[in-house]
Structure formats: structure tokens, C-alpha cells
Scaffold this active site. Sequence first.
Site, mmCIF file in Angstrom:
data_model
loop_
_atom_site.group_PDB
_atom_site.id
_atom_site.type_symbol
_atom_site.label_atom_id
_atom_site.label_comp_id
_atom_site.label_asym_id
_atom_site.label_seq_id
_atom_site.Cartn_x
_atom_site.Cartn_y
_atom_site.Cartn_z
ATOM 1 N N PHE A 111 0.849 -1.380 0.153
ATOM 2 C CA PHE A 111 0.065 0.096 -0.047
ATOM 3 C C PHE A 111 0.818 1.287 0.106
ATOM 4 C CE2 PHE A 111 -0.066 2.379 3.732
ATOM 5 C CZ PHE A 111 0.785 1.641 4.916
ATOM 6 N N LYS A 112 1.965 1.158 0.303
ATOM 7 C CA LYS A 112 2.767 2.322 0.285
ATOM 8 C C LYS A 112 3.033 3.165 -0.874
ATOM 9 C CE LYS A 112 5.171 1.349 4.658
ATOM 10 N NZ LYS A 112 4.689 0.035 5.163
ATOM 11 N N ASP A 113 3.100 2.277 -2.036
ATOM 12 C CA ASP A 113 2.789 2.962 -3.564
ATOM 13 C C ASP A 113 1.911 4.173 -3.610
ATOM 14 O OD1 ASP A 113 4.905 1.215 -4.608
ATOM 15 O OD2 ASP A 113 3.700 -0.408 -4.949
#
Length: 462
Positions: A111-113
Site C-alpha cells: 500500500f505504500k505505493d
Amino acid sequence: MRYISTRGEAPALSFEDVVLTGMAADGGLYVPETIPTFSQAELEAMAGLSYAEIAFRVMKPFVGGEIDDATFRHLVEDAYATFSHEAVVPLNQLSSNHFLLELFHGPTLAFKDVALQLLGRILDHFLAKRGERAVIMGATSGDTGSAAIEGCRHCDNLDIFILHPHNRVSEVQRRQMTTVLADNVFNIAIEGNFDDAQAMVKASFADQRFLKGTRLVAVNSINWARIMAQVVYYVASAVALGAPRREVSFCVPSANFGNVFAGYVASRMGLPVKQFIVATNANDILHRTLAANDFSKQALKATLAPSMDIVVSSNFERLLFEAYDRDGAAVRDLLERFQHEPTVLAEAPLARLREQFSSFSVDDATILEVIREAHARTKELLDPHTATGYRAAERVRADEVTPVITLATAHPAKFADAVFKAGIDEVPLPSHMDGLLEREERYQVLPADLEAVQAFVAAQRR
Ligand SMILES: *Cc1c(COP(=O)(O)O)cnc(C)c1O
């Protein structure tokens, strides 16, 4: 829009300065001076729009006119075009009232993208406008490094240096970083552990003279723009399920608390959220604090969900600031005590948090059990981080009527070893990982020595 520090002493900053600054000078974290709100009608109008359009509308008040609308819209569209799913963050129904929000369709499968694809583009925009260049330095044990590299590889005004512990990250995680051969991307393998790498990054931020005036920028989750970008998917998923006319709950696999704090911001903006469930692995400071008022550090435990292995939860400070009625002096006092000794929250702020936040902690044996059980029941493969959320949602949801959205923070292929351990022997690899194991790698091995690392950064930056 102005931003103020959670410790009440650093000067207020504009959006542009807050994105370029990272931590406040008084040791606090920046938050918006006022949290903007949406009317019922404005939220209703978001249902059915594209993810990029919802993102533009949700983030616009935080940017406060410091990027013109056409440019900002372009940055947002560009950032989310890198995702491999048409819906960017699709909702997947598991059972009658339990949904998975798949946040792992970006370039590095976690999810850090969602935040870092946008942050790189915003930084590059402000630097170009100022005619400046900047250096990003970060230490990683896995997820953040590759997401930051992917977010910055096309940025003209940024050089990025990511330190990882040599031979101590998985081959897939290393290759996701080292096979990016862009001229502005530098991977450093430190002959030491993650803490050695982290300490050298911290020391470099504390004394930046080795860069001779070039700005050093932090892209960890203390950067406000990362929180801002994460608010969007709470709004997008809730309106897809009928908000604001229908309440929803969220369950969030948590570590530094950046993700779930973004959900809290969404609720303050007007999204009707009944309950936030904070899921942790065996590193359970958030669960101990919320459930037992035990706000204390414990030794780090290595778990099957390594991206949630933390001792201190840095963004929890932003929630404490709200729980303490934005009393910066009280927050400073609490966190200074916390540094040195086990402590507790005051009664009124804790009661306020418990109105909306519940928590649950999941150990390694249970993570494996959940991966097996969820696969048998739903045919879905969960990664070990998402598995903590799945179990927490089923155990502590307030009721059966309110839909629960569990955030799927990583693709199972990224943590395939844990899935194999659970007894499932096939984990399909998404197509954009094809060839990863054959691609050329580039990285520099350096000793765990601050001067050697700083000399390398100073010499290589463009
Ligand atoms: C970073 C990360 C988390 C924890 O998110 P926080 O914002 O630090 O709470 C959870 N799962 C995965 C896969 C991550 O990479």
C-alpha cells in the site's frame, strides 16, 4: 492551508514547506491547522467518480491552492496510472458484510505505493518551481525503500539513496530496489543490520553539512503528504458502499499508525465511520495502549509480518494531539516521559479514543491459521499483514450490520514464504514481476560507517 506542530512550538508552515520539511523543529509532526470538511452532498457526488477524480477532490483543500488545479490533477492522474487495476484500489467482497480493500496493485505490491507515487511527483513539482535539487535518504528493511524508489525514479530534481542491510532483506525485496537502474537511484547495502542503517540516516538528517547546502528530504510516514494521499481510499471505498448515507467500519493492519491515522482524518472530514479496528502483530504497543492503557516500549520481535515490526509508533503522536484537544505542551510532556519510562494516557483523552478505536493483536501462529482459514472459506490468499486485519475484524467488529472494510496492505506474492508456511503451495506472481529474478542489479556495498556513506552520497548526487 497552514500546518502546525503536534508539540506546539515550531513555526506554522505552508503545504509546500511542510512537504519539503518532514519533522518539525520542535520534534513534533505537522498536522493541518484546521481539518477541512465535506458536506453530505459533496460526499454523495463522489460516488461513481474515477479514483483520480476522488483523489483530486479529497486532497485539494490540503494543498490549499499552492499547486494550480490543472497541474495537481495531472500529477494525481499520472501517479495512479502506474497501478495495474482499473479501479486503482478495488473492493473485494469476502462475506456478507466483510470487504477487502486491495491496496496492493501498485508497482511494488504494497500500500505504500499509493502515497509514494504521488509524493515523488509533488516533491519534483515544487523543486522544479524553485529551481532546486534535493536528496532523499532512507533506510529500509523492505517495503518503504522499494516504494520510495519507484516513486522517485522519474523525478528530474531528486536523487534517492536507500540503505538496506546487506544480505538481510529477501531476494524479491532487494531486487525490487536494485533492478531500478535509473541515473538518480542509488542503493547502498550496509554491512550491518537495519538499526545501523537507520542510525546513519538519522545522523545525516541531524547534521546535513556533508551535502553543502543541498536539501535532504524525508519520505517516511512523518511526511504529511503521505497521510493526505491515504485519506483518499477511505473516502473512495466508503462512498462505493453507500456512505455518507450508510456508516462503515475500517480494520487496518498497523505499525507506525500512518495508515489508520489517514482514516481518522477522513472521518473528521465528514465520512461516517462507526469504528476503526487497529490490528497489530506481536509488536503490540498500539493494542496495549488502547486496550490496557500501557503506553510503553517493549523489545522488537521479528514476526511473519515484518513491515509491522516496530517498537514505537511514530504517527500515533498525531492522534494523541487530537485526543489531548490539540494541547501541544501536554503531548510534548507525555512523549518525553514515554522516551524514558513506561507511561499511561490521561483518562479523558483515552476515553475519547476508545469511542472510535478498538484493537486486536495477532501472533505468528494465528497469522498462519488465518491464511489457511481465509483461503478455505473464501478462496482468497491473504498476505501475513492483511491476515492480522482479517482476524481482528472478525473478532472485535462492533456489530454485524455495519460493513467492515479490511485494508489489504500487501500482495500475497510479496510475502510468499509465509503463505507457503501456511501450507498453500501456489502463490501466483502478478505479471509486472515477470523477469524480476533475471534483471540486472546495481548496488554499492559499504561498511556501517557514517563518513563512508556520506562521502558516497556527496560524490554521487547529481
Ligand atoms: C508499512 C506497512 C504496514 C503498516 O502501516 P503503518 O502506516 O506504518 O501503520 C502494514 N502492512 C504493510 C504491508 C506495510 O508495508
